[in-house]
Design a protein around this motif. Structure first.
Motif, PDB file in Angstrom:
ATOM      1  N   SER A 100       0.848  -1.187   0.000  1.00 45.54           N
ATOM      2  CA  SER A 100       0.000   0.000   0.000  1.00 45.54           C
ATOM      3  C   SER A 100       0.883   1.236   0.000  1.00 45.54           C
ATOM      4  CB  SER A 100      -0.896  -0.006   1.249  1.00 45.54           C
ATOM      5  OG  SER A 100      -1.246   1.315   1.568  1.00 45.54           O
ATOM      6  N   ALA A 101       0.670   2.089  -0.975  1.00 46.03           N
ATOM      7  CA  ALA A 101       1.493   3.294  -1.092  1.00 46.03           C
ATOM      8  C   ALA A 101       1.325   4.198   0.129  1.00 46.03           C
ATOM      9  CB  ALA A 101       1.134   4.047  -2.364  1.00 46.03           C
ATOM     10  N   HIS A 102       0.159   4.084   0.841  1.00 42.42           N
ATOM     11  CA  HIS A 102      -0.086   4.940   2.020  1.00 42.42           C
ATOM     12  C   HIS A 102       0.588   4.365   3.258  1.00 42.42           C
ATOM     13  CE1 HIS A 102      -3.008   6.862  -0.511  1.00 42.42           C
ATOM     14  NE2 HIS A 102      -3.612   5.695  -0.709  1.00 42.42           N
ATOM     15  N   ALA A 103       0.422   3.062   3.446  1.00 42.76           N
ATOM     16  CA  ALA A 103       0.818   2.468   4.721  1.00 42.76           C
ATOM     17  C   ALA A 103       2.291   2.065   4.761  1.00 42.76           C
ATOM     18  CB  ALA A 103      -0.061   1.250   4.995  1.00 42.76           C
ATOM     19  N   ASP A 104       2.854   1.673   3.625  1.00 41.30           N
ATOM     20  CA  ASP A 104       4.217   1.137   3.648  1.00 41.30           C
ATOM     21  C   ASP A 104       5.247   2.232   3.373  1.00 41.30           C
ATOM     22  OD1 ASP A 104       3.500  -1.519   4.172  1.00 41.30           O
ATOM     23  OD2 ASP A 104       2.892  -1.771   2.076  1.00 41.30           O
ATOM     24  N   ASP A 105       6.316   2.177   4.156  1.00 40.78           N
ATOM     25  CA  ASP A 105       7.404   3.142   3.980  1.00 40.78           C
ATOM     26  C   ASP A 105       8.525   2.477   3.192  1.00 40.78           C
ATOM     27  OD1 ASP A 105       9.286   5.088   4.115  1.00 40.78           O
ATOM     28  OD2 ASP A 105       9.789   4.727   6.233  1.00 40.78           O
ATOM     29  N   LEU A 106       8.787   2.989   2.000  1.00 43.15           N
ATOM     30  CA  LEU A 106       9.779   2.339   1.145  1.00 43.15           C
ATOM     31  C   LEU A 106      11.174   2.339   1.764  1.00 43.15           C
ATOM     32  CD1 LEU A 106       7.480   2.748  -1.008  1.00 43.15           C
ATOM     33  CD2 LEU A 106       9.327   2.878  -2.675  1.00 43.15           C
ATOM     34  N   THR A 107      11.474   3.417   2.520  1.00 45.92           N
ATOM     35  CA  THR A 107      12.828   3.498   3.070  1.00 45.92           C
ATOM     36  C   THR A 107      13.082   2.456   4.163  1.00 45.92           C
ATOM     37  OG1 THR A 107      12.048   5.192   4.566  1.00 45.92           O
ATOM     38  CG2 THR A 107      13.145   5.946   2.577  1.00 45.92           C
ATOM     39  N   SER A 108      12.003   1.835   4.679  1.00 40.26           N
ATOM     40  CA  SER A 108      12.214   0.815   5.699  1.00 40.26           C
ATOM     41  C   SER A 108      12.909  -0.407   5.092  1.00 40.26           C
ATOM     42  CB  SER A 108      10.883   0.404   6.336  1.00 40.26           C
ATOM     43  OG  SER A 108      10.068  -0.226   5.364  1.00 40.26           O
ATOM     44  N   HIS A 109      12.763  -0.626   3.806  1.00 40.87           N
ATOM     45  CA  HIS A 109      13.435  -1.759   3.166  1.00 40.87           C
ATOM     46  C   HIS A 109      14.718  -1.351   2.449  1.00 40.87           C
ATOM     47  CE1 HIS A 109       9.925  -4.157   4.015  1.00 40.87           C
ATOM     48  NE2 HIS A 109      10.562  -5.217   3.543  1.00 40.87           N
ATOM     49  N   LEU A 110      14.634  -0.304   1.668  1.00 42.44           N
ATOM     50  CA  LEU A 110      15.807   0.131   0.916  1.00 42.44           C
ATOM     51  C   LEU A 110      15.910   1.644   1.024  1.00 42.44           C
ATOM     52  CD1 LEU A 110      15.411  -1.961  -2.376  1.00 42.44           C
ATOM     53  CD2 LEU A 110      17.158  -2.281  -0.641  1.00 42.44           C
ATOM     54  N   ALA A 111      17.039   2.103   1.551  1.00 41.78           N
ATOM     55  CA  ALA A 111      17.240   3.544   1.688  1.00 41.78           C
ATOM     56  C   ALA A 111      18.267   4.008   0.669  1.00 41.78           C
ATOM     57  CB  ALA A 111      17.716   3.864   3.101  1.00 41.78           C
TER      58      ALA A 111
END
Lengths: 224, 275
Positions: A100-111
């Motif tokens: 979910s683009a709202h709930a998931d933070d992309l930087t939590s997996h790849l920064a």
């Protein structure tokens, strides 16, 4: 020399006038196939191409690449892949179908700055290379050392049936993840082995177009 | 889009981990500068010029000297202006167009180091007080970027100034006129040497290369003169230095700077009449 299987070419040189298909770094001019880059021409089956001595990586579907995260949008990461094209890694590839683009933070997996082993899933003239990490041995790279060589020289690093890379890995007790884009991640427990493996990659980058490079690398590996 | 190189995490962790053990990724000592190579007379048409290699960083400096109007508040002194430019071929991040703040800072730090050391005795460059003076322009072009442009540009400008020949001009009536065929050595009083140090974690390293530059928390550039006195200082980066660290940095700037100064002095002695 026109018609030889391998020859050193400059832009404008006629590689062949035979009934071949012009591929990378070549252009068809009437019946002649001309080189458009400085490199080594290669006639294989029914096609002609030039392996440039230097230059950026031109993506091809199914290639294994090492990428560096440089940015992200709400739906995908942007990866630098040593190319004029930016690699796109969709978030759903990492988070799965319930992303979910709202709930998931992309930087939590790849920064930003993270290194990723990926494969080119799709690429043509209408779109930037689409990457995937949905395979064995793909994903974020946590440890290792980054080395690089010209993408055209990657086959020399691998060697015939993987002989050169195997020789490096065995003699340095190291593991090399070789991206087709010319970026290599070297992991080794022994710092000396790491340095030796780095030196081997550098040797191949500097001298891949010279005769007997594999033997020179082997003798370097043996003598230390 | 301005693309900014982002250092990869593998290199970052390697640099910080090795510094934790007191080692640097490129094998140098913590207080060791990269090899400095200075070539003077790189541009035949300039009054003075130098090409400096600091490791893989490469800078060319040219000095142009010509009559100019003095600044209104200091009519009894010549003009000295130092500029800097990074060529687009020097690094993937560099774009053509107006200089960005980092390049403006580069020019200012190099200018200040040379100006505040009083290297050129500007009072000797006056043709007519408040009316006409000699202007000295030192222009730096960065050819290749591998970190620490401050020091490379500073050494290049200093070497170019030291070996510069000033064309002789005199006042004829109201206007300055060139005295053909006559020139003299620049009136040099001291040789400034700048030393840039980076703070990465708790470590301080001299002459950071591009990778170290990308991961550093703070930096300080200290310029000393021939007497070993600090004459200019610039601090950058978001982190800070403790008092003890700054004292250590200033000591380093004197010791490291003196070695480079001897190198520049030797280049000058080979060209200048006064040895």
């Amino acid at each position: 020399m026109a018609g030889a299987r391998h020859q050193n070419v400059m832009p404008g040189d006629v590689i062949t006038t035979g009934p071949y298909r012009p591929e990378e770094h070549t252009v068809l001019d009437g019946k002649r196939i001309l080189a458009t880059a400085v490199g080594v021409s290669e006639i294989r089956d029914d096609s002609v191409r030039v392996v440039p001595l230097a230059g950026m990586y031109y993506p091809r579907v199914k290639d294994f690449v090492i990428g560096k995260v440089v940015s992200h949008t709400s739906l995908s990461w942007e990866l630098e892949i040593n190319s004029c094209y930016v690699g796109f890694l969709p978030a759903s590839d990492v988070f799965g179908r319930d992303f979910s683009a709202h709930a998931d933070d992309l930087t939590s997996h790849l920064a930003k700055g993270d290194m990723v082993a990926a494969r080119v899933a799709n690429f043509d003239r209408t779109r930037d290379p689409l990457l995937t990490v949905q395979d064995r041995d793909l994903g974020k790279i946590d440890i290792g050392e980054l080395a690089s060589l010209a993408p055209g020289k990657v086959p020399h690093l691998i060697g015939k049936n993987g002989s050169t890379i195997r020789a490096i890995e065995e003699s340095c007790r190291a593991t090399l993840a070789v991206g087709d884009n010319g970026w290599v991640v070297i992991t080794a427990d022994d710092p000396d082995g790491l340095l030796k493996a780095e030196r081997a990659v550098r040797m191949i980058d500097e001298g891949a177009h010279e005769a007997g490079i594999s033997e020179r690398v082997r003798s370097m590996l043996e003598t230390g | 889009m301005v693309h900014k190189t982002i250092i990869d995490e593998l290199t970052r962790s390697k640099i910080t981990k090795m510094l934790g053990d007191g080692r640097r990724a490129d094998g140098r000592g913590m207080e060791e500068q990269r090899p400095v190579r200075i070539e003077t007379g790189a541009i035949p048409k300039a009054s003075g010029s130098a090409r400096v290699f600091l490791g893989n960083t490469e800078v060319v400096a040219g000095v142009k000297i010509q009559p100019d109007r003095p600044f209104p508040d200091v009519g009894d002194r010549g003009i000295f202006i130092c500029t800097a430019e990074i060529l687009p071929l020097a690094h993937p991040d560099i774009e053509t167009g107006p200089p960005n703040p980092a390049v403006i800072e580069l020019a200012r730090v190099v200018d200040r180091g040379i100006r505040e050391s009083g290297m050129i005795d500007l009072s000797q460059l006056v043709l007519e007080k408040n009316k006409s003076v000699m202007g000295v322009f030192a222009d730096n072009s960065v050819i290749d970027v591998d970190g620490n442009l401050f020091d490379a540009c500073s050494y290049a400008s200093t070497a170019a100034l030291l070996t510069a020949r000033i064309p002789k001009w005199e006042m004829r009536g109201d206007a300055p006129a060139r005295v053909e065929g006559e020139e003299y050595d620049a009136p040099v009083t001291t040789i400034p040497a700048s030393v840039t140090m980076a703070k990465i974690g708790d470590s301080i390293v001299v002459d950071p290369n591009q990778d170290e530059w990308s991961v550093m928390d703070a930096r300080v550039t200290i310029t000393t003169n021939s007497d070993g006195n600090v004459c200019a200082l610039q601090k950058g980066g978001s982190s800070g230095f403790t008092y003890d660290e700054l004292v250590r940095c200033s000591e380093l700037s004197v010791s490291v700077g003196s070695r480079v100064r001897e190198q520049i002095r030797a280049k000058g002695a080979a060209v200048r009449g006064d040895g």
